[in-house]
Design an enzyme around this catalytic site. Sequence first.
Site, PDB file in Angstrom:
ATOM      1  N   SER A  30      15.470  18.996 -16.755  1.00  6.97           N
ATOM      2  CA  SER A  30      14.588  20.159 -16.722  1.00  6.97           C
ATOM      3  C   SER A  30      15.166  21.285 -17.553  1.00  6.97           C
ATOM      4  O   SER A  30      16.387  21.470 -17.612  1.00  6.97           O
ATOM      5  CB  SER A  30      14.393  20.630 -15.276  1.00  6.97           C
ATOM      6  N   HIS A  33       0.839  -1.220   0.000  1.00  7.88           N
ATOM      7  CA  HIS A  33       0.000   0.000   0.000  1.00  7.88           C
ATOM      8  C   HIS A  33       0.865   1.257   0.000  1.00  7.88           C
ATOM      9  O   HIS A  33       0.438   2.313   0.476  1.00  7.88           O
ATOM     10  CB  HIS A  33      -0.938   0.031   1.211  1.00  7.88           C
ATOM     11  N   LYS A  52      18.706  18.933 -12.284  1.00  8.67           N
ATOM     12  CA  LYS A  52      17.671  17.925 -12.130  1.00  8.67           C
ATOM     13  C   LYS A  52      17.874  16.803 -13.148  1.00  8.67           C
ATOM     14  O   LYS A  52      18.113  17.048 -14.325  1.00  8.67           O
ATOM     15  CB  LYS A  52      16.288  18.555 -12.323  1.00  8.67           C
ATOM     16  N   GLU A  75      10.291   5.988 -17.649  1.00 13.58           N
ATOM     17  CA  GLU A  75       9.141   6.758 -18.113  1.00 13.58           C
ATOM     18  C   GLU A  75       8.792   6.414 -19.557  1.00 13.58           C
ATOM     19  O   GLU A  75       7.613   6.250 -19.909  1.00 13.58           O
ATOM     20  CB  GLU A  75       9.426   8.249 -17.986  1.00 13.58           C
TER      21      GLU A  75
END
Length: 459
Positions: A311, A181, A317, A324
């Site tokens: 980014s 969970h 970043k 992805e």
Amino acid sequence: MATRTERDSMGELQVPASALYQAQTQRAVQNFNLSGLTLPQQFIQALLQIKKAAAGANQQLGLLDAGISQAIINAANTQLAGTDMQQYPLDIFQTGSGTSSNMNVNEVLATLASQSLDAAVSPNDHVNLGQSSNDTIPCAIHVSAALAIQQQLLPAIQLLQQRLAEKSAEVGHFIKTGRTHLMDAMPVSFAQVLGGWQAQLQFAEHQLQQQLSQLQALAQGGTAVGSGINADPRFAAVFCRQLSSNTGIAFRPAANFFSAIGSQDTAVATSGALKTLAVCLMKICNDLRWMNSGPLAGLAEIELPALQPGSSIMPGKVNPVIPEAVAMISAQVIGNDTTITLAGQSGNFELNVMLPVIAYNLLQSIELQANGCTALAEQAVKGFTVREDNISKALARNPILVTALNPLIGYEKAAEIAKQAYKQQRPVLDVALEHTSYSRDELEKLLDPARLSAGGNVG
């Protein structure tokens, strides 16, 4: 643009002078200007293999002149060696049987064969002898998918499993906090995590192997409706022997041509197996993304290879770009499965009439997942490192470790210790030392994360 005059059963038509195709292809070019999407090269090459095998089979059966047969085979070999996709311009949204694409290949091979013989070779009477679009296009779906799965997808899945095994040997001894969970749970080893992913991939591979066997059963020989009209009764078996010899895959005639032509159940089932693989890859990608999150405010359990700036505005970043990308591949494959499922329902009486869109989506799913598995293996799994400092720190403060004491002190007492450890942000071992009669040495053994990850009773 220079043109030449071609004729078919509907009359004369102007065709580009440089085109190898003839009138029926040109009519389809004019009729189906709908998407700009064309059938993939793998599908065209499957059709070329079919025409090559059919020419050989018809010659062997004494139905086709040896010179014409060899000219067709040579033309197919030329196109297989360097497929000129400009000669196969048809939109995937065309007649649902794929007749236009079948005739496109027939015409290209007829033109090339005619040029080599300096005599007329007919796209219908010679190249298409003993065939119909209605059995050829379903056959091409099976052949192209079988070749793509065997030559591209299965090796890519196996590569990903190999990289997971190698990474497990490298980092499998590290113990991390397990999660259910998305909440802290009992500890697990990296070997267990990566082994779970491997087992998923093995299951997906097994499903695809089963479908590969079904794809090897071909509709060729059923001709127009499944009865085999205008085909020699021996044609299907001889054709499959020729095709098997040419491709290295053991193809066989379908047990029932009416089913093979009137339905696309095998394609639907194959797409379902591809969807299973997509769900597996999505789970692996999401786990990698969560474990890589941070590097300060996330889980930061692993560090994926830094592949590119993440980014356009935030310097420094770095994002988990490969997981992805593969997650998006999975989404596309799941969407393709929906299209194939709906198309599979369009088996009206003796023919499915959504064959081109089934072919396009099925082959796209296979290619995308082959590329995705390879990228995940080589650009994510192979190079990630474990943040041992972070996982050790989280483990020491995990109050759920007290679960190991349930058989010794009872659930209620263990829950009190866990809640206090969490509330006070203290190691569970220190709180357990205050509320039980066990020594530090005993508790260190009972609460050892590595021992707990092995399962079983603590006593």
